[in-house]
Design a protein around this motif. Structure first.
Motif, PDB file in Angstrom:
ATOM      1  N   ILE A 150      56.385  71.559  41.274  1.00 45.79           N
ATOM      2  CA  ILE A 150      56.095  70.639  40.181  1.00 45.79           C
ATOM      3  C   ILE A 150      54.945  71.245  39.389  1.00 45.79           C
ATOM      4  CG2 ILE A 150      55.336  68.312  39.578  1.00 45.79           C
ATOM      5  CD1 ILE A 150      56.433  67.658  42.570  1.00 45.79           C
ATOM      6  N   VAL A 151      55.197  71.578  38.145  1.00 46.91           N
ATOM      7  CA  VAL A 151      54.172  72.160  37.285  1.00 46.91           C
ATOM      8  C   VAL A 151      53.780  71.115  36.257  1.00 46.91           C
ATOM      9  CG1 VAL A 151      53.596  74.025  35.684  1.00 46.91           C
ATOM     10  CG2 VAL A 151      55.125  74.471  37.622  1.00 46.91           C
ATOM     11  N   LEU A 152      52.516  70.756  36.243  1.00 46.04           N
ATOM     12  CA  LEU A 152      52.000  69.761  35.315  1.00 46.04           C
ATOM     13  C   LEU A 152      51.019  70.464  34.385  1.00 46.04           C
ATOM     14  CD1 LEU A 152      51.475  67.002  38.008  1.00 46.04           C
ATOM     15  CD2 LEU A 152      53.366  67.184  36.376  1.00 46.04           C
ATOM     16  N   ARG A 153      51.294  70.392  33.091  1.00 47.79           N
ATOM     17  CA  ARG A 153      50.502  71.152  32.122  1.00 47.79           C
ATOM     18  C   ARG A 153      49.508  70.314  31.336  1.00 47.79           C
ATOM     19  NH1 ARG A 153      55.282  74.122  32.471  1.00 47.79           N
ATOM     20  NH2 ARG A 153      54.854  76.298  32.962  1.00 47.79           N
ATOM     21  N   THR A 154      49.608  68.991  31.461  1.00 46.04           N
ATOM     22  CA  THR A 154      48.659  68.105  30.772  1.00 46.04           C
ATOM     23  C   THR A 154      48.311  66.943  31.690  1.00 46.04           C
ATOM     24  OG1 THR A 154      50.322  66.640  29.795  1.00 46.04           O
ATOM     25  CG2 THR A 154      49.732  68.641  28.526  1.00 46.04           C
ATOM     26  N   SER A 155      47.204  66.307  31.397  1.00 43.83           N
ATOM     27  CA  SER A 155      46.817  65.110  32.152  1.00 43.83           C
ATOM     28  C   SER A 155      47.851  64.008  31.974  1.00 43.83           C
ATOM     29  CB  SER A 155      45.441  64.624  31.697  1.00 43.83           C
ATOM     30  OG  SER A 155      44.470  65.594  31.981  1.00 43.83           O
ATOM     31  N   GLU A 157      51.098  64.398  31.555  1.00 44.31           N
ATOM     32  CA  GLU A 157      52.218  64.705  32.451  1.00 44.31           C
ATOM     33  C   GLU A 157      51.885  64.304  33.881  1.00 44.31           C
ATOM     34  OE1 GLU A 157      54.219  68.645  30.349  1.00 44.31           O
ATOM     35  OE2 GLU A 157      53.451  68.808  32.391  1.00 44.31           O
ATOM     36  N   ALA A 158      50.676  64.603  34.313  1.00 47.07           N
ATOM     37  CA  ALA A 158      50.259  64.265  35.677  1.00 47.07           C
ATOM     38  C   ALA A 158      50.279  62.753  35.889  1.00 47.07           C
ATOM     39  CB  ALA A 158      48.865  64.831  35.955  1.00 47.07           C
ATOM     40  N   THR A 159      49.777  62.021  34.934  1.00 50.26           N
ATOM     41  CA  THR A 159      49.762  60.555  35.040  1.00 50.26           C
ATOM     42  C   THR A 159      51.183  60.004  35.081  1.00 50.26           C
ATOM     43  OG1 THR A 159      47.626  60.437  33.937  1.00 50.26           O
ATOM     44  CG2 THR A 159      48.973  58.430  33.928  1.00 50.26           C
ATOM     45  N   ARG A 160      52.041  60.499  34.192  1.00 48.00           N
ATOM     46  CA  ARG A 160      53.435  60.041  34.189  1.00 48.00           C
ATOM     47  C   ARG A 160      54.104  60.331  35.528  1.00 48.00           C
ATOM     48  NH1 ARG A 160      53.477  61.928  28.942  1.00 48.00           N
ATOM     49  NH2 ARG A 160      54.447  63.886  29.540  1.00 48.00           N
ATOM     50  N   TRP A 161      53.887  61.535  36.055  1.00 50.92           N
ATOM     51  CA  TRP A 161      54.501  61.887  37.327  1.00 50.92           C
ATOM     52  C   TRP A 161      53.980  60.997  38.450  1.00 50.92           C
ATOM     53  CZ3 TRP A 161      52.706  64.084  41.958  1.00 50.92           C
ATOM     54  CH2 TRP A 161      53.723  64.382  42.867  1.00 50.92           C
ATOM     55  N   LEU A 162      52.669  60.819  38.525  1.00 46.28           N
ATOM     56  CA  LEU A 162      52.092  59.977  39.577  1.00 46.28           C
ATOM     57  C   LEU A 162      52.567  58.534  39.483  1.00 46.28           C
ATOM     58  CD1 LEU A 162      48.446  61.293  39.763  1.00 46.28           C
ATOM     59  CD2 LEU A 162      50.047  61.151  41.674  1.00 46.28           C
ATOM     60  N   ASN A 163      52.807  58.058  38.278  1.00 50.89           N
ATOM     61  CA  ASN A 163      53.235  56.678  38.078  1.00 50.89           C
ATOM     62  C   ASN A 163      54.746  56.518  38.072  1.00 50.89           C
ATOM     63  OD1 ASN A 163      50.620  55.661  37.944  1.00 50.89           O
ATOM     64  ND2 ASN A 163      50.469  56.179  35.776  1.00 50.89           N
ATOM     65  N   SER A 164      55.478  57.594  38.343  1.00 51.71           N
ATOM     66  CA  SER A 164      56.933  57.487  38.352  1.00 51.71           C
ATOM     67  C   SER A 164      57.360  56.546  39.485  1.00 51.71           C
ATOM     68  CB  SER A 164      57.585  58.866  38.486  1.00 51.71           C
ATOM     69  OG  SER A 164      57.260  59.455  39.721  1.00 51.71           O
ATOM     70  N   GLU A 165      58.564  56.028  39.377  1.00 46.82           N
ATOM     71  CA  GLU A 165      59.058  55.006  40.299  1.00 46.82           C
ATOM     72  C   GLU A 165      58.891  55.375  41.769  1.00 46.82           C
ATOM     73  OE1 GLU A 165      60.192  51.800  39.947  1.00 46.82           O
ATOM     74  OE2 GLU A 165      59.313  52.114  37.968  1.00 46.82           O
ATOM     75  N   ASP A 166      59.249  56.593  42.127  1.00 45.87           N
ATOM     76  CA  ASP A 166      59.197  56.957  43.533  1.00 45.87           C
ATOM     77  C   ASP A 166      58.739  58.411  43.685  1.00 45.87           C
ATOM     78  OD1 ASP A 166      61.525  56.681  46.328  1.00 45.87           O
ATOM     79  OD2 ASP A 166      59.423  57.204  46.230  1.00 45.87           O
ATOM     80  N   VAL A 167      57.470  58.601  43.734  1.00 46.57           N
ATOM     81  CA  VAL A 167      56.901  59.945  43.833  1.00 46.57           C
ATOM     82  C   VAL A 167      57.411  60.654  45.079  1.00 46.57           C
ATOM     83  CG1 VAL A 167      54.750  61.204  44.260  1.00 46.57           C
ATOM     84  CG2 VAL A 167      54.851  59.504  42.458  1.00 46.57           C
ATOM     85  N   GLN A 168      57.625  59.935  46.166  1.00 47.10           N
ATOM     86  CA  GLN A 168      58.033  60.576  47.414  1.00 47.10           C
ATOM     87  C   GLN A 168      59.446  61.144  47.366  1.00 47.10           C
ATOM     88  OE1 GLN A 168      57.190  57.362  50.201  1.00 47.10           O
ATOM     89  NE2 GLN A 168      55.628  58.675  51.101  1.00 47.10           N
ATOM     90  N   THR A 169      60.357  60.490  46.689  1.00 49.81           N
ATOM     91  CA  THR A 169      61.740  60.925  46.785  1.00 49.81           C
ATOM     92  C   THR A 169      62.352  61.366  45.469  1.00 49.81           C
ATOM     93  OG1 THR A 169      62.516  58.673  46.528  1.00 49.81           O
ATOM     94  CG2 THR A 169      62.193  59.458  48.774  1.00 49.81           C
ATOM     95  N   THR A 170      61.677  61.159  44.370  1.00 48.94           N
ATOM     96  CA  THR A 170      62.233  61.579  43.089  1.00 48.94           C
ATOM     97  C   THR A 170      62.373  63.095  43.075  1.00 48.94           C
ATOM     98  OG1 THR A 170      61.183  59.735  41.961  1.00 48.94           O
ATOM     99  CG2 THR A 170      61.859  61.577  40.598  1.00 48.94           C
ATOM    100  N   GLU A 171      63.575  63.563  42.843  1.00 46.78           N
ATOM    101  CA  GLU A 171      63.784  65.011  42.748  1.00 46.78           C
ATOM    102  C   GLU A 171      63.530  65.429  41.302  1.00 46.78           C
ATOM    103  OE1 GLU A 171      64.249  67.435  44.918  1.00 46.78           O
ATOM    104  OE2 GLU A 171      64.052  65.938  46.494  1.00 46.78           O
ATOM    105  N   LEU A 172      62.435  66.056  41.095  1.00 45.61           N
ATOM    106  CA  LEU A 172      62.125  66.556  39.761  1.00 45.61           C
ATOM    107  C   LEU A 172      62.767  67.910  39.589  1.00 45.61           C
ATOM    108  CD1 LEU A 172      58.372  65.619  39.553  1.00 45.61           C
ATOM    109  CD2 LEU A 172      60.298  64.402  38.586  1.00 45.61           C
TER     110      LEU A 172
END
Length: 177
Positions: A150-155, A157-172
């Motif tokens: 998982i490559v996060l290039r902006t804060s 993006e990081a916030t969106r990813w952390l707040n996604s529905e299911d960080v543990q199982t979401t296959e990005l």
């Protein structure tokens, strides 16, 4: 996602990401700075450092915060996911300077005991040169890594990813480093 590495330049927010991800997942956090440094900013003995990293990697689940190139291959071999905070160097530099200015002389919870916040020219130079000198090896290692990258290039993006529905199982989608 049970064994996660968080990588990036100093000042990118690795420790903050580790704490936030741990809050979402319940995984324990290991800050490599706490293992690597001894009181007074003395580097850990290499054999002791290697043994400590091996012990941490043997655990069934973790979030490891820290780039430390000397053990990166070993840590990636044990991980199932790697997050690269790939922020611009100016942002990392500003964040590191802000951290130093706001916490100068005080201890951080993600740092070894007896290592208060400080400022050194060599640290600033390390941050400035990180993208050119360290990032290419990290990118090469991540290209060979078989786990989720998982490559996060902006804060944002990081916030969106952390707040996604299911960080543990979401296959990005796998993103090229």
């Amino acid at each position: 996602m049970q064994r996660v590495l968080i990588l990036g330049c100093p000042g990118s927010g690795k420790s903050t990401m580790a704490r936030l991800l741990a809050a979402r997942t319940g995984l324990p956090v290991i800050h490599l700075d706490r293992l690597y440094w001894r009181k007074g900013w003395v580097e850990q003995d290499k054999a002791v450092w290697q043994a400590q990293v091996a012990e941490v990697l043997a655990a069934p689940a973790w979030i490891i915060d820290g780039t430390y190139g000397g053990t990166l291959t070993q840590r990636l071999a044990a991980a199932d996911a790697a997050i690269l905070l790939d922020y611009p160097r100016w942002l990392c530099l500003v964040r590191a300077l802000k951290r130093v200015l706001l916490g100068f002389g005080r201890a951080r919870d993600d740092m070894a005991d007896g290592c208060p916040e400080r400022l050194s020219l060599s640290f600033l130079i390390y941050i400035w040169n990180f993208r050119r000198e360290k990032r290419p090896r990290i990118a090469d290692e991540l290209r060979r890594f078989s786990g989720r990258v998982i490559v996060l290039r902006t804060s944002a993006e990081a916030t969106r990813w952390l707040n996604s529905e299911d960080v543990q199982t979401t296959e990005l989608p796998r993103v090229r480093a």
